[in-house]
Motif scaffolding. Structure first.
Motif, PDB file in Angstrom:
ATOM      1  N   SER A  51       6.306   4.606   4.271  1.00  0.00           N
ATOM      2  CA  SER A  51       6.480   5.592   5.333  1.00  0.00           C
ATOM      3  C   SER A  51       7.201   5.019   6.550  1.00  0.00           C
ATOM      4  O   SER A  51       7.936   5.738   7.234  1.00  0.00           O
ATOM      5  CB  SER A  51       5.125   6.153   5.756  1.00  0.00           C
ATOM      6  N   ASP A  52       6.993   3.735   6.841  1.00  0.00           N
ATOM      7  CA  ASP A  52       7.682   3.146   7.996  1.00  0.00           C
ATOM      8  C   ASP A  52       9.184   3.094   7.775  1.00  0.00           C
ATOM      9  O   ASP A  52       9.973   3.206   8.718  1.00  0.00           O
ATOM     10  CB  ASP A  52       7.125   1.747   8.283  1.00  0.00           C
ATOM     11  N   VAL A  53       9.605   2.945   6.501  1.00  0.00           N
ATOM     12  CA  VAL A  53      11.038   2.971   6.182  1.00  0.00           C
ATOM     13  C   VAL A  53      11.586   4.373   6.424  1.00  0.00           C
ATOM     14  O   VAL A  53      12.654   4.546   7.005  1.00  0.00           O
ATOM     15  CB  VAL A  53      11.271   2.538   4.722  1.00  0.00           C
ATOM     16  N   PHE A  54      10.842   5.390   5.979  1.00  0.00           N
ATOM     17  CA  PHE A  54      11.264   6.775   6.216  1.00  0.00           C
ATOM     18  C   PHE A  54      11.411   7.049   7.712  1.00  0.00           C
ATOM     19  O   PHE A  54      12.396   7.638   8.156  1.00  0.00           O
ATOM     20  CB  PHE A  54      10.252   7.754   5.622  1.00  0.00           C
ATOM     21  N   GLN A  55      10.404   6.618   8.477  1.00  0.00           N
ATOM     22  CA  GLN A  55      10.410   6.922   9.904  1.00  0.00           C
ATOM     23  C   GLN A  55      11.540   6.199  10.629  1.00  0.00           C
ATOM     24  O   GLN A  55      11.994   6.668  11.683  1.00  0.00           O
ATOM     25  CB  GLN A  55       9.055   6.566  10.501  1.00  0.00           C
ATOM     26  N   ALA A  56      12.014   5.101  10.065  1.00  0.00           N
ATOM     27  CA  ALA A  56      13.189   4.429  10.632  1.00  0.00           C
ATOM     28  C   ALA A  56      14.466   5.217  10.317  1.00  0.00           C
ATOM     29  O   ALA A  56      15.443   5.150  11.068  1.00  0.00           O
ATOM     30  CB  ALA A  56      13.294   3.006  10.070  1.00  0.00           C
ATOM     31  N   TRP A  57      14.470   5.970   9.191  1.00  0.00           N
ATOM     32  CA  TRP A  57      15.638   6.793   8.844  1.00  0.00           C
ATOM     33  C   TRP A  57      15.756   8.015   9.743  1.00  0.00           C
ATOM     34  O   TRP A  57      16.868   8.436  10.080  1.00  0.00           O
ATOM     35  CB  TRP A  57      15.530   7.309   7.410  1.00  0.00           C
ATOM     36  N   PHE A  58      14.617   8.624  10.063  1.00  0.00           N
ATOM     37  CA  PHE A  58      14.598   9.967  10.628  1.00  0.00           C
ATOM     38  C   PHE A  58      15.505  10.167  11.846  1.00  0.00           C
ATOM     39  O   PHE A  58      16.217  11.179  11.916  1.00  0.00           O
ATOM     40  CB  PHE A  58      13.171  10.382  10.952  1.00  0.00           C
ATOM     41  N   SER A  60      -5.907   9.148  -1.245  1.00  0.00           N
ATOM     42  CA  SER A  60      -6.349   9.185   0.146  1.00  0.00           C
ATOM     43  C   SER A  60      -6.775   7.814   0.657  1.00  0.00           C
ATOM     44  O   SER A  60      -6.763   7.571   1.865  1.00  0.00           O
ATOM     45  CB  SER A  60      -7.510  10.173   0.301  1.00  0.00           C
ATOM     46  N   MET A  61      -7.158   6.904  -0.254  1.00  0.00           N
ATOM     47  CA  MET A  61      -7.575   5.566   0.161  1.00  0.00           C
ATOM     48  C   MET A  61      -6.402   4.600   0.240  1.00  0.00           C
ATOM     49  O   MET A  61      -6.577   3.443   0.617  1.00  0.00           O
ATOM     50  CB  MET A  61      -8.625   5.023  -0.819  1.00  0.00           C
ATOM     51  N   HIS A  62      -5.206   5.047  -0.109  1.00  0.00           N
ATOM     52  CA  HIS A  62      -4.034   4.172  -0.068  1.00  0.00           C
ATOM     53  C   HIS A  62      -3.636   3.921   1.394  1.00  0.00           C
ATOM     54  O   HIS A  62      -3.713   4.829   2.225  1.00  0.00           O
ATOM     55  CB  HIS A  62      -2.874   4.820  -0.826  1.00  0.00           C
ATOM     56  N   PRO A  63      -3.218   2.709   1.743  1.00  0.00           N
ATOM     57  CA  PRO A  63      -2.856   2.419   3.144  1.00  0.00           C
ATOM     58  C   PRO A  63      -1.682   3.234   3.661  1.00  0.00           C
ATOM     59  O   PRO A  63      -1.488   3.325   4.877  1.00  0.00           O
ATOM     60  CB  PRO A  63      -2.527   0.916   3.117  1.00  0.00           C
ATOM     61  N   ASP A  64      -0.885   3.829   2.766  1.00  0.00           N
ATOM     62  CA  ASP A  64       0.281   4.599   3.199  1.00  0.00           C
ATOM     63  C   ASP A  64       0.016   6.100   3.208  1.00  0.00           C
ATOM     64  O   ASP A  64       0.929   6.895   3.460  1.00  0.00           O
ATOM     65  CB  ASP A  64       1.473   4.301   2.281  1.00  0.00           C
ATOM     66  N   TYR A  65      -1.224   6.495   2.939  1.00  0.00           N
ATOM     67  CA  TYR A  65      -1.536   7.926   2.828  1.00  0.00           C
ATOM     68  C   TYR A  65      -1.222   8.673   4.127  1.00  0.00           C
ATOM     69  O   TYR A  65      -0.492   9.672   4.122  1.00  0.00           O
ATOM     70  CB  TYR A  65      -3.011   8.099   2.460  1.00  0.00           C
TER      71      TYR A  65
END
Length: 499
Positions: free
Chosen positions: A200-207, A281-286
């Motif tokens: 998700s941090d990669v996505f948020q860098a794209w946005f 839901s328990m995944h750190p990237d959820y």
């Protein structure tokens, strides 16, 4: 509007290299909970017990051996029967129940893997398609557009001007740059991929970079109409025909590649949403993925009008490409409003003529006759009405010669497109039969809206011309601001209301 947008034209990208996931090694499938079936395990123990009884002493009599063997076999049979009874208890247990959570986790993990692989391959193919435009079309055309020396005697002509080049490609190079960075960041993250790695941090860098798509969509109508006009110019047509022979295009055209970026945001929305749903839901990237999903959905919503307008531009271009014999060309401001099959009423004979296909654009009403040849539909031009200063009203059955559901359109002009007028005649009256009152009301409402907008644009142009005349007569330096750009932008926005 437009269905080819989400599929990149580039050849299939090579398979990515990334570390294999270890998630599966910690989860034992239900078929592997025991080394063998419970039943075979107990029978094996019984056979070992009975085989041990076959070794008897040589000092025992035959009767003793038989008696002992009989007793031993009886004990072995009892043991086996008891074991079988015990096995009945074991069979009542559902071993799969113990592993449902593990199976669900494994399925989610595999779904994530498939989606991430799909994301990478689609991004690779999309970026490669953008690179093809750069290499085969954009860079050669830019060199030609900035080339100032002309071979007059050899009749060497410029393929396109620098201004046409900017109109055609807009900020295309900016798209290429951000997607190079996007693909690089994706590759870097997947090199260290693991079952608990986040994306998700990669996505948020794209946005933040996706804002450049707003600029691209704003120029989209100009790009497509510029291409359509240049395609009729022989030097450009020759260049395009030669470039399209490049084998790496695999049948794609410059037009289809220019249209491709319009589907990029929808592709991101689809795959990020699916990836968020496939993450436990328990995944750190959820949480991060669900925030990314909300962001990309909101961005899509913010530019939805631009995306719909781009779809409308595509439809207008398709109609123009199918038109045969039309005396007008496509325009950047033109939008499709509605279309349908209507019949023209001849009042003198109180009859209806041949049914035609009527296409209402944001500046004119065109009527055509569709013809299908070799699975290709052509629209044979039959005429059009210029709607500037036109009038439209519903007719009663008596006014229409006894025919219900009719409208009357009085056009101020007839002949060729009003921007390239070579013939102007008296106002023409069109009486059209429409199937029902509901359809008639819809046509009247849309026609009135188009006419009102055209009249507003005409008034703005008249005001602009008046100001220009005042400027030309005023002393130099007394008027410093030109309203040209304001009026042009206003006209363009009015035309876009119909997208």
């Amino acid at each position: 509007m437009n269905s080819n947008r989400n599929s990149a034209a580039a050849p299939p990208p090579s398979n990515r290299t990334r570390s294999s996931s270890n998630t599966g090694s910690n989860i034992i499938p239900s078929a592997s909970i025991v080394t063998g079936s419970p039943r075979s395990s107990i029978i094996s123990s019984a056979s070992q017990y009975t085989s041990g009884l076959t070794t008897t002493s040589s000092f025992s009599s035959i009767d003793e051996q038989q008696s002992h063997t009989s007793t031993s076999n009886s004990s072995a049979i009892d043991f086996l029967n008891n074991s079988i009874d015990d096995l009945g208890i074991i069979d009542t247990l559902d071993f799969e129940d113990f592993d449902d959570a593990s199976l669900d986790h494994e399925n989610l993990h595999r779904s994530r893997e498939v989606l991430i692989d799909s994301l990478l391959k689609s991004e690779e193919a999309y970026t490669e398609s953008l690179e093809l435009v750069m290499r085969i079309f954009l860079q050669p055309l830019r060199e030609d557009a900035t080339h100032t020396s002309f071979n007059f005697l050899g009749m060497k002509k410029m393929v396109c001007t620098e201004r046409e080049f900017r109109w055609l490609f807009g900020n295309f190079e900016e798209l290429v740059h951000i997607h190079r960075l996007t693909l690089k960041s994706l590759h870097e993250r997947l090199r260290i991929w693991g079952p608990t790695q986040i994306l998700s941090d990669v996505f948020q860098a794209w946005f933040p970079n996706l804002e450049c798509y707003c600029t691209y969509l704003d120029n989209y109508a100009i790009a497509l109409t510029t291409y359509e006009r240049l395609a009729k110019y022989q030097p450009f047509k020759k260049f395009i025909d030669t470039a399209h022979k490049d084998m790496s295009l695999k049948g794609s055209s410059l037009l289809s590649l220019i249209q491709l970026p319009v589907g990029c945001i929808d592709r991101y929305v689809d795959i990020i949403a699916k990836l968020a749903e496939a993450t436990p839901s328990m995944h750190p990237d959820y949480a991060g993925l669900h925030n990314s999903k909300l962001w990309i959905h909101q961005f899509q919503k913010n530019i939805q009008d631009k995306l719909l307008d781009a779809d409308n531009v595509d439809q207008v271009l398709m109609i123009h490409q199918a038109l045969v014999g039309a005396p007008f060309s496509v325009r950047a401001e033109r939008r499709l409003v509605m279309q349908g099959r209507l019949s023209r009423v001849v009042l003198n004979t109180r009859s209806m003529g041949e049914e035609r296909h009527y296409i209402l654009f944001s500046d004119l009403l065109v009527f055509v006759r569709p013809k299908t040849d070799d699975k290709t539909t052509r629209l044979q031009y039959k005429g059009h009405l210029v709607l500037e200063r036109a009038r439209v009203r519903p007719l009663t059955k008596e006014e229409a010669g006894g025919i219900a559901h009719c409208i009357e359109i009085v056009s101020s002009f007839s002949g060729v497109d009003n921007l390239n007028t070579t013939f102007i005649a008296a106002p023409t009256v069109h009486i059209l039969y429409i199937g029902s009152d509901a359809e008639r009301n819809n046509w009247v409402a849309k026609l009135e809206k188009v006419i009102a907008s055209l009249d507003k644009i005409a008034a703005a142009k008249h005001a602009q011309a008046t100001r220009r005349m005042i400027q030309s007569r005023a002393p130099k330096g007394s008027i410093t601001r030109s309203p040209d750009s304001t009026i042009s932008a206003e006209s363009y926005c009015i035309m876009k209301e119909f997208s």
